[in-house]
Design a protein around this motif. Structure first.
Motif, PDB file in Angstrom:
ATOM      1  N   ASN A 272       0.838  -1.201   0.000  1.00 45.54           N
ATOM      2  CA  ASN A 272       0.000   0.000   0.000  1.00 45.54           C
ATOM      3  C   ASN A 272       0.874   1.253   0.000  1.00 45.54           C
ATOM      4  O   ASN A 272       1.849   1.334   0.730  1.00 45.54           O
ATOM      5  CB  ASN A 272      -0.918   0.031   1.213  1.00 45.54           C
ATOM      6  CG  ASN A 272      -2.006  -1.011   1.129  1.00 45.54           C
ATOM      7  OD1 ASN A 272      -2.296  -1.526   0.054  1.00 45.54           O
ATOM      8  ND2 ASN A 272      -2.605  -1.329   2.245  1.00 45.54           N
TER       9      ASN A 272
ATOM     10  N   TYR B 154      -4.114  -4.139  -9.271  1.00 41.91           N
ATOM     11  CA  TYR B 154      -4.341  -3.811  -7.867  1.00 41.91           C
ATOM     12  C   TYR B 154      -3.514  -2.596  -7.476  1.00 41.91           C
ATOM     13  O   TYR B 154      -2.992  -2.519  -6.372  1.00 41.91           O
ATOM     14  CB  TYR B 154      -3.989  -5.000  -6.963  1.00 41.91           C
ATOM     15  CG  TYR B 154      -4.894  -6.167  -7.185  1.00 41.91           C
ATOM     16  CD1 TYR B 154      -6.197  -6.162  -6.708  1.00 41.91           C
ATOM     17  CD2 TYR B 154      -4.465  -7.271  -7.905  1.00 41.91           C
ATOM     18  CE1 TYR B 154      -7.039  -7.228  -6.926  1.00 41.91           C
ATOM     19  CE2 TYR B 154      -5.302  -8.345  -8.131  1.00 41.91           C
ATOM     20  CZ  TYR B 154      -6.583  -8.322  -7.631  1.00 41.91           C
ATOM     21  OH  TYR B 154      -7.421  -9.378  -7.851  1.00 41.91           O
ATOM     22  N   ARG B 155      -3.379  -1.672  -8.341  1.00 42.36           N
ATOM     23  CA  ARG B 155      -2.572  -0.485  -8.073  1.00 42.36           C
ATOM     24  C   ARG B 155      -3.421   0.547  -7.345  1.00 42.36           C
ATOM     25  O   ARG B 155      -4.401   1.040  -7.884  1.00 42.36           O
ATOM     26  CB  ARG B 155      -2.021   0.068  -9.378  1.00 42.36           C
ATOM     27  CG  ARG B 155      -1.058  -0.911 -10.011  1.00 42.36           C
ATOM     28  CD  ARG B 155      -0.471  -0.406 -11.272  1.00 42.36           C
ATOM     29  NE  ARG B 155       0.575  -1.329 -11.701  1.00 42.36           N
ATOM     30  CZ  ARG B 155       1.208  -1.237 -12.844  1.00 42.36           C
ATOM     31  NH1 ARG B 155       0.929  -0.267 -13.676  1.00 42.36           N
ATOM     32  NH2 ARG B 155       2.132  -2.097 -13.159  1.00 42.36           N
ATOM     33  N   LYS B 156      -3.032   0.821  -6.080  1.00 45.70           N
ATOM     34  CA  LYS B 156      -3.815   1.733  -5.243  1.00 45.70           C
ATOM     35  C   LYS B 156      -2.893   2.715  -4.552  1.00 45.70           C
ATOM     36  O   LYS B 156      -1.766   2.378  -4.201  1.00 45.70           O
ATOM     37  CB  LYS B 156      -4.569   0.959  -4.164  1.00 45.70           C
ATOM     38  CG  LYS B 156      -5.567  -0.021  -4.662  1.00 45.70           C
ATOM     39  CD  LYS B 156      -6.179  -0.742  -3.496  1.00 45.70           C
ATOM     40  CE  LYS B 156      -6.778  -2.040  -3.945  1.00 45.70           C
ATOM     41  NZ  LYS B 156      -7.058  -2.933  -2.867  1.00 45.70           N
TER      42      LYS B 156
ATOM     43  N   SER C 247       0.533   8.082 -12.344  1.00 45.04           N
ATOM     44  CA  SER C 247      -0.186   6.910 -12.858  1.00 45.04           C
ATOM     45  C   SER C 247       0.025   6.766 -14.361  1.00 45.04           C
ATOM     46  O   SER C 247       0.278   5.670 -14.861  1.00 45.04           O
ATOM     47  CB  SER C 247      -1.671   7.045 -12.543  1.00 45.04           C
ATOM     48  OG  SER C 247      -2.422   6.082 -13.232  1.00 45.04           O
TER      49      SER C 247
ATOM     50  N   LYS D 157      -5.824   3.497  -8.658  1.00 42.52           N
ATOM     51  CA  LYS D 157      -7.044   3.891  -7.963  1.00 42.52           C
ATOM     52  C   LYS D 157      -6.641   4.631  -6.693  1.00 42.52           C
ATOM     53  O   LYS D 157      -5.722   4.229  -5.994  1.00 42.52           O
ATOM     54  CB  LYS D 157      -7.876   2.662  -7.648  1.00 42.52           C
ATOM     55  CG  LYS D 157      -8.420   2.020  -8.918  1.00 42.52           C
ATOM     56  CD  LYS D 157      -8.970   0.660  -8.671  1.00 42.52           C
ATOM     57  CE  LYS D 157      -9.447   0.012  -9.937  1.00 42.52           C
ATOM     58  NZ  LYS D 157      -8.471  -0.111 -10.978  1.00 42.52           N
TER      59      LYS D 157
ATOM     60  N   ALA E  65      -7.801   6.240  -3.004  1.00 43.05           N
ATOM     61  CA  ALA E  65      -8.769   6.304  -1.908  1.00 43.05           C
ATOM     62  C   ALA E  65      -8.393   7.494  -1.036  1.00 43.05           C
ATOM     63  O   ALA E  65      -7.267   7.591  -0.567  1.00 43.05           O
ATOM     64  CB  ALA E  65      -8.736   5.017  -1.099  1.00 43.05           C
TER      65      ALA E  65
END
Length: 166
Positions: free
Chosen positions: A61, A99-101, A126, A149, A151
């Motif tokens: 993360n 799954y790039r967050k 990105s 993505k 958050a």
């Protein structure tokens, strides 16, 4: 057939025959439908696991924090907006495909424009990571990994500090 009451007056009694016909039809419909409604689906309810220690953070993360004064931190390293554009693509490339967050934690007193600038830097990073993935297309077997993505969460101060004293 009787059209009226005595002496040519209108008959005031209700004709219940059509009412009984409708009620019987509805009764038959409900009798037929009830066995079909009694079937229930089996539901598996998840069990709560109580642990004493909070879960360890995932090293994959990426956390960017924006403090009250507008200073930025990537993981635990102080950084500026240009640093995000240069260091974030490499960090994103280490994340698993699709799954790039990036987690963005913003203080509640930060100006809106600062947050917009950080989000723009994340978008540029990105795009840069996506270009690097496309350059190494054979390594990733034709998958580009998709976009990053984001958050966003808002850091608030304790309510006791802002409560009026009486």
């Amino acid at each position: 057939m009787d059209a009226g009451g005595a002496k040519g007056k209108a008959k005031t009694d209700i004709n219940v025959t059509p009412l009984i016909d409708i009620v019987l039809v509805l009764l038959i419909v409900f009798i037929v439908m009830v066995p079909g409604l009694s079937r229930a689906m089996k539901v598996v309810v998840p069990q709560v696991q109580v642990t004493s220690a909070p879960p360890k953070p995932d090293p994959n993360n990426i956390l960017i924090q924006v403090d009250q004064d507008g200073s930025l931190m990537l993981q635990s390293e102080k950084i500026d907006a240009e640093g995000i554009k240069s260091k974030l693509p490499d960090a994103v490339m280490l994340q698993p495909l699709n799954y790039r967050k990036v987690f963005l934690k913003v203080d509640e007193d930060v100006k809106y424009q600062v947050m917009v600038d950080v989000l723009d830097a994340i978008r540029v990073a990105s795009d840069s990571a996506k270009k690097k993935s496309l350059e190494q297309l054979d390594k990733f077997q034709g998958q580009d990994g998709g976009d990053v993505k984001v958050a966003v969460s808002l850091k608030r101060r304790a309510a006791a500090a802002t409560a009026p004293v009486s």
